[in-house]
Design an enzyme around this catalytic site. Structure first.
Site, short mmCIF file in Angstrom:
data_model
loop_
_atom_site.label_atom_id
_atom_site.label_comp_id
_atom_site.label_asym_id
_atom_site.label_seq_id
_atom_site.Cartn_x
_atom_site.Cartn_y
_atom_site.Cartn_z
N PRO A 9 1.01 -1.05 0.10
CA PRO A 9 -0.03 0.39 0.00
C PRO A 9 0.86 1.29 0.10
CG PRO A 9 -0.71 -1.20 1.94
CD PRO A 9 0.62 -2.08 0.93
N ASN A 10 0.42 2.18 -0.59
CA ASN A 10 0.78 3.91 -0.72
C ASN A 10 1.96 3.58 -1.15
OD1 ASN A 10 -1.09 4.85 0.65
ND2 ASN A 10 -0.69 3.99 2.35
N ARG A 17 4.58 10.71 -2.31
CA ARG A 17 4.81 10.52 -0.92
C ARG A 17 5.78 11.43 0.01
NH1 ARG A 17 4.75 4.56 1.32
NH2 ARG A 17 4.06 5.09 3.52
N TYR A 22 10.83 9.28 1.27
CA TYR A 22 10.61 8.14 0.37
C TYR A 22 11.73 8.84 -0.74
CZ TYR A 22 7.82 5.93 3.70
OH TYR A 22 7.01 5.53 4.97
N ASN A 73 8.49 -5.71 -0.44
CA ASN A 73 8.06 -3.85 0.59
C ASN A 73 6.31 -4.46 0.68
OD1 ASN A 73 8.32 -1.24 1.86
ND2 ASN A 73 8.96 -0.93 -0.01
N ALA A 76 2.99 -0.76 4.93
CA ALA A 76 2.92 -1.00 6.68
C ALA A 76 1.82 -2.27 6.58
CB ALA A 76 1.63 -0.20 7.02
N HIS A 79 3.46 -5.08 9.27
CA HIS A 79 3.51 -4.21 10.38
C HIS A 79 2.53 -5.29 10.79
CE1 HIS A 79 6.66 -1.99 9.45
NE2 HIS A 79 6.16 -1.14 8.87
N ASP A 86 0.95 -15.65 5.62
CA ASP A 86 0.86 -17.10 5.67
C ASP A 86 1.21 -17.59 4.29
OD1 ASP A 86 -0.34 -17.99 8.18
OD2 ASP A 86 -1.91 -17.93 8.37
N GLU A 97 13.00 -9.26 2.09
CA GLU A 97 12.11 -8.05 2.61
C GLU A 97 12.38 -6.49 2.51
OE1 GLU A 97 11.36 -8.01 6.79
OE2 GLU A 97 10.66 -6.51 6.86
N HIS A 99 12.97 -2.29 2.56
CA HIS A 99 12.18 -0.95 2.55
C HIS A 99 13.05 -0.03 2.27
CE1 HIS A 99 9.25 -3.12 5.34
NE2 HIS A 99 10.32 -4.13 5.77
N LEU A 100 12.55 1.04 2.23
CA LEU A 100 13.34 1.92 1.64
C LEU A 100 13.80 3.10 3.11
CD1 LEU A 100 10.41 3.64 -1.27
CD2 LEU A 100 13.10 2.53 -1.42
N ARG A 106 12.53 3.97 12.87
CA ARG A 106 11.05 5.16 13.07
C ARG A 106 10.06 4.73 14.20
NH1 ARG A 106 9.14 5.18 7.33
NH2 ARG A 106 7.88 7.31 7.68
N ARG A 110 6.69 0.54 14.14
CA ARG A 110 7.49 -0.23 12.33
C ARG A 110 8.25 -1.52 12.79
NH1 ARG A 110 5.50 3.55 8.30
NH2 ARG A 110 4.97 5.68 8.95
C1 DQA Z 1 7.84 1.67 4.06
C2 DQA Z 1 7.71 1.12 5.78
C3 DQA Z 1 6.91 1.35 6.38
O1 DQA Z 1 6.57 0.85 7.81
C4 DQA Z 1 5.80 1.95 5.34
O2 DQA Z 1 4.64 2.26 5.94
C5 DQA Z 1 5.91 2.58 4.14
C6 DQA Z 1 6.81 2.29 3.36
C7 DQA Z 1 9.67 1.78 3.31
O3 DQA Z 1 10.13 1.34 2.45
O4 DQA Z 1 9.61 2.03 4.13
O5 DQA Z 1 4.46 1.70 3.45
O6 DQA Z 1 8.04 -0.01 3.73
#
Ligand code: DQA
Length: 142
Positions: A9-10, A17, A22, A73, A76, A79, A86, A97, A99-100, A106, A110
């Site tokens: 998401p997002n 954003r 990011y 990635n 959210a 978390h 699953d 995994e 993350h940017l 943070r 998270r």
């Molecule tokens: C994220 C970190 C997550 O906590 C956050 O909800 C994101 C982006 C990152 O790439 O840093 O949406 O996964």
């Protein structure tokens, strides 16, 4: 090696954003960089982004036989989503995994990842480079 790249998401809003967190790279630019690096590494990738937990799981299931690795990635959902946990277990693909941002520095919520214990590695806090390092890890360990 075939690798699925899943963005949660997002992440479709990358570039606009919270760019101080990011960065300015858009999702399309990120996917293009990953495709170029994958080609250098002799890999093929299929990228998918969704704001919906079930759509991410549907894509993972649908592509599970094509893929030999997963770069994830989950945003959210990292978390919170036991359903995604699953699904990753169910398909049995080596999972990295990414993350940017550095999630460990943070907000406290998270710091936990549902992928703990089932992923091979984590790369975080390096922006686009987190993804590129994750891809290289899969190339050498997949
Ligand atoms: C994220 C970190 C997550 O906590 C956050 O909800 C994101 C982006 C990152 O790439 O840093 O949406 O996964």
């Amino acid at each position: 090696m075939n690798v699925l790249v899943l963005h949660g998401p997002n992440l479709n809003l990358l570039g606009e954003r919270e760019p101080h967190l990011y960065g300015r790279t858009t999702l399309a630019e990120l996917d293009a960089q990953l495709a170029a690096r994958a080609a250098e590494l002799g890999m093929a990738i299929r990228c998918y982004q969704s704001n919906h937990e079930g759509s991410l799981i549907d894509f993972l299931q649908a592509e599970r036989r094509w893929a030999r690795g997963l770069l994830l990635n989950a945003g959210a959902l990292t978390h919170t989503s036991w359903a995604l946990h699953d699904a990753v277990r169910a398909v049995g693909l080596p999972c990295v995994e990414v993350h940017l941002t550095d999630v460990q520095t943070r907000e406290a919520w998270r710091h936990f990842s549902v992928l703990e214990g089932i992923r091979q590695a984590v790369f975080s806090g390096k922006g686009v480079e987190s993804y590129l390092e994750g891809l290289a890890f899969l190339a050498s360990h997949g």
